[in-house]
Structure formats: C-alpha cells, structure tokens
Design a protein around this motif. Sequence first.
Motif, PDB file in Angstrom:
ATOM      1  N   GLN A 113      38.183  43.190  38.571  1.00 33.60           N
ATOM      2  CA  GLN A 113      38.945  43.554  39.765  1.00 33.60           C
ATOM      3  C   GLN A 113      39.664  42.330  40.327  1.00 33.60           C
ATOM      4  N   LEU A 114      40.968  42.502  40.458  1.00 35.51           N
ATOM      5  CA  LEU A 114      41.838  41.460  41.007  1.00 35.51           C
ATOM      6  C   LEU A 114      42.032  41.713  42.494  1.00 35.51           C
ATOM      7  N   SER A 115      42.080  40.643  43.262  1.00 34.41           N
ATOM      8  CA  SER A 115      42.439  40.749  44.679  1.00 34.41           C
ATOM      9  C   SER A 115      43.712  39.942  44.893  1.00 34.41           C
ATOM     10  N   GLY A 147      40.971  45.419  30.853  1.00 31.34           N
ATOM     11  CA  GLY A 147      42.114  44.921  31.617  1.00 31.34           C
ATOM     12  C   GLY A 147      41.735  44.624  33.053  1.00 31.34           C
ATOM     13  N   LEU A 148      42.707  44.813  33.948  1.00 28.15           N
ATOM     14  CA  LEU A 148      42.520  44.504  35.367  1.00 28.15           C
ATOM     15  C   LEU A 148      42.600  45.756  36.224  1.00 28.15           C
ATOM     16  N   MET A 149      41.832  45.745  37.301  1.00 28.55           N
ATOM     17  CA  MET A 149      41.929  46.791  38.321  1.00 28.55           C
ATOM     18  C   MET A 149      42.327  46.121  39.628  1.00 28.55           C
ATOM     19  N   CYS A 150      43.137  46.796  40.421  1.00 32.34           N
ATOM     20  CA  CYS A 150      43.489  46.213  41.717  1.00 32.34           C
ATOM     21  C   CYS A 150      43.790  47.295  42.750  1.00 32.34           C
ATOM     22  N   VAL A 151      43.324  47.051  43.965  1.00 30.18           N
ATOM     23  CA  VAL A 151      43.693  47.864  45.131  1.00 30.18           C
ATOM     24  C   VAL A 151      44.513  46.942  46.029  1.00 30.18           C
ATOM     25  N   PRO A 152      45.777  47.275  46.318  1.00 31.91           N
ATOM     26  CA  PRO A 152      46.592  46.370  47.148  1.00 31.91           C
ATOM     27  C   PRO A 152      46.004  46.212  48.552  1.00 31.91           C
ATOM     28  N   PRO A 153      46.272  45.072  49.199  1.00 28.95           N
ATOM     29  CA  PRO A 153      45.830  44.889  50.589  1.00 28.95           C
ATOM     30  C   PRO A 153      46.369  46.028  51.473  1.00 28.95           C
ATOM     31  N   VAL A 154      45.609  46.412  52.498  1.00 27.56           N
ATOM     32  CA  VAL A 154      45.954  47.573  53.329  1.00 27.56           C
ATOM     33  C   VAL A 154      47.366  47.510  53.892  1.00 27.56           C
ATOM     34  N   ASP A 155      47.753  46.315  54.375  1.00 32.17           N
ATOM     35  CA  ASP A 155      49.033  46.224  55.068  1.00 32.17           C
ATOM     36  C   ASP A 155      50.181  45.813  54.141  1.00 32.17           C
ATOM     37  N   ALA A 156      49.915  45.758  52.840  1.00 34.46           N
ATOM     38  CA  ALA A 156      50.958  45.306  51.908  1.00 34.46           C
ATOM     39  C   ALA A 156      51.980  46.407  51.650  1.00 34.46           C
ATOM     40  N   ASP A 157      53.217  46.005  51.360  1.00 35.70           N
ATOM     41  CA  ASP A 157      54.214  46.948  50.886  1.00 35.70           C
ATOM     42  C   ASP A 157      53.799  47.314  49.454  1.00 35.70           C
ATOM     43  N   PRO A 158      53.541  48.608  49.185  1.00 34.48           N
ATOM     44  CA  PRO A 158      52.961  48.950  47.884  1.00 34.48           C
ATOM     45  C   PRO A 158      53.810  48.518  46.688  1.00 34.48           C
TER      46      PRO A 158
END
Length: 215
Positions: A113-115, A147-158
């Motif tokens: 998981q990538l942050s 591979g990689l998994m990621c959940v974008p930061p809440v306030d990020a432009d998707p």
Amino acid sequence: MSRREELAERLGHVQSKISRSDVTLIVVTKTYPASDVQILHELGVRNFGENRSEEGAEKSAIVGATWHFQGGIQSRKLRDIALWADVIHSLDNSGHISKLESATQKSMDVFLQLSLDGDPSRGGVIESELAVLADQVLATANLKLLGLMCVPPVDADPRKAFIEISQIHRRFISRYPGASSLSAGMSGDYEIAMDCGATHIRVGSSILGPRAPHE
Ligand SMILES: *Cc1c(COP(=O)(O)O)cnc(C)c1O
C-alpha cells in the motif's frame, strides 16, 4: 424491486463502465450480509473484498471465490486473515511481511500500500519506502508481489492523485517488472482510476448501497 434485481442493476452499471479487459472488479461486501455475497456470486462476481478478518472468514466459508483483504492490518489478526484471504492489498509494514511469511505455507498474492502524503491514519508508505518492503516480499518463498494499492488523500483532486499514483507505479515496475498490477479506485472514483491505469478496482457502495458511516 427485489434485492437481487437491485444488485443486478447496480452491478451491471459498474460493469458497463469497465472498458478494459485487464481490469478486475472486486466487490467490497464489508458490513453487508452473506446473502448479498451469494446473490452477487450467482450474478457472476468472482472477486470479493473485506476489511475485517471475522467477516471475511464467515463469508468466504459460504461463498467460494477469490477473496481480497484491503483493510488496516492488525498484527495479531494476520494469521487469521491468511486462513481465508487469497490476496492482501494493504501490506505496508516489514513486521507484517515477516509475520505473514511465517503464518502461512500457502502462496498468497500481495499488494504494497502506497500513501501519497504519508498520513499514518490512512495506511501505506511513501514512495521512497516501497523498495525495502518489495525486496522483503520478493525474498519470501510464499508471497507474490502483484503491485501497488493506493487510496488518495481525502482532500486530494482525484485525477491529479491517480496520475501521481500511476507515475509512481511506473517507476516501481521498472525496478519490479512482475509488480504490474495497480489496485486503485473505489465507488466515487473508479472511472478516473481506470483512466489512469488501475487494474483492480474495489467497489462497494455503488453496488451494495450506502453503509453505516463509520466504515
Ligand atoms: C471500503 C473500501 C472500499 C470500497 O469503498 P466504496 O466507497 O464503498 O466503494 C475500497 N477500498 C478500501 C480500502 C475500503 O476500505
């Protein structure tokens, strides 16, 4: 409308948005009853995701499918997770990798998981910390790095976030060519994630309906 008709309609809608044949739709059934999982399985779904070990164990005993775990990992739960999960999306810690290696003989597929912003409450590690974990996974006998998994930061432009994720993934693949999968995109943003190269989308509420807010 019966629950079956409702699930069929919403599932069909999400499936109609999937334009690439290399995209795996994981239906995230956390908090929903096993009866929903059974209906979805009858409708052809073969990949399900859960965030809690107990729920995953219970539902996977009833419905045979490929089961994914994408929740925050508690070390003491890893052995239990390994009993039912086929794929873990949320590995982000060296101790967890060691524990998972020794907890199970069976071969398991894993994502790191990538942050993007390093926020510890959301899980994941920043790009510079990926290689140490990837090398550790590659050195195990039973864990396969997908591979990689990621959940974008809440306030990020998707869109910006998924473009950045995809660039990081491309750099990661150049070092780890086997890690070609990208698990990114949920109900609110899976179409954008697919545009940006996601190979695994994890969709819950768009198919099952809104769940209790704490999940
Ligand atoms: C709950 C969850 C999902 C699915 O979320 P929806 O918004 O219901 O589609 C996907 N990924 C992770 C990591 C989750 O916790």
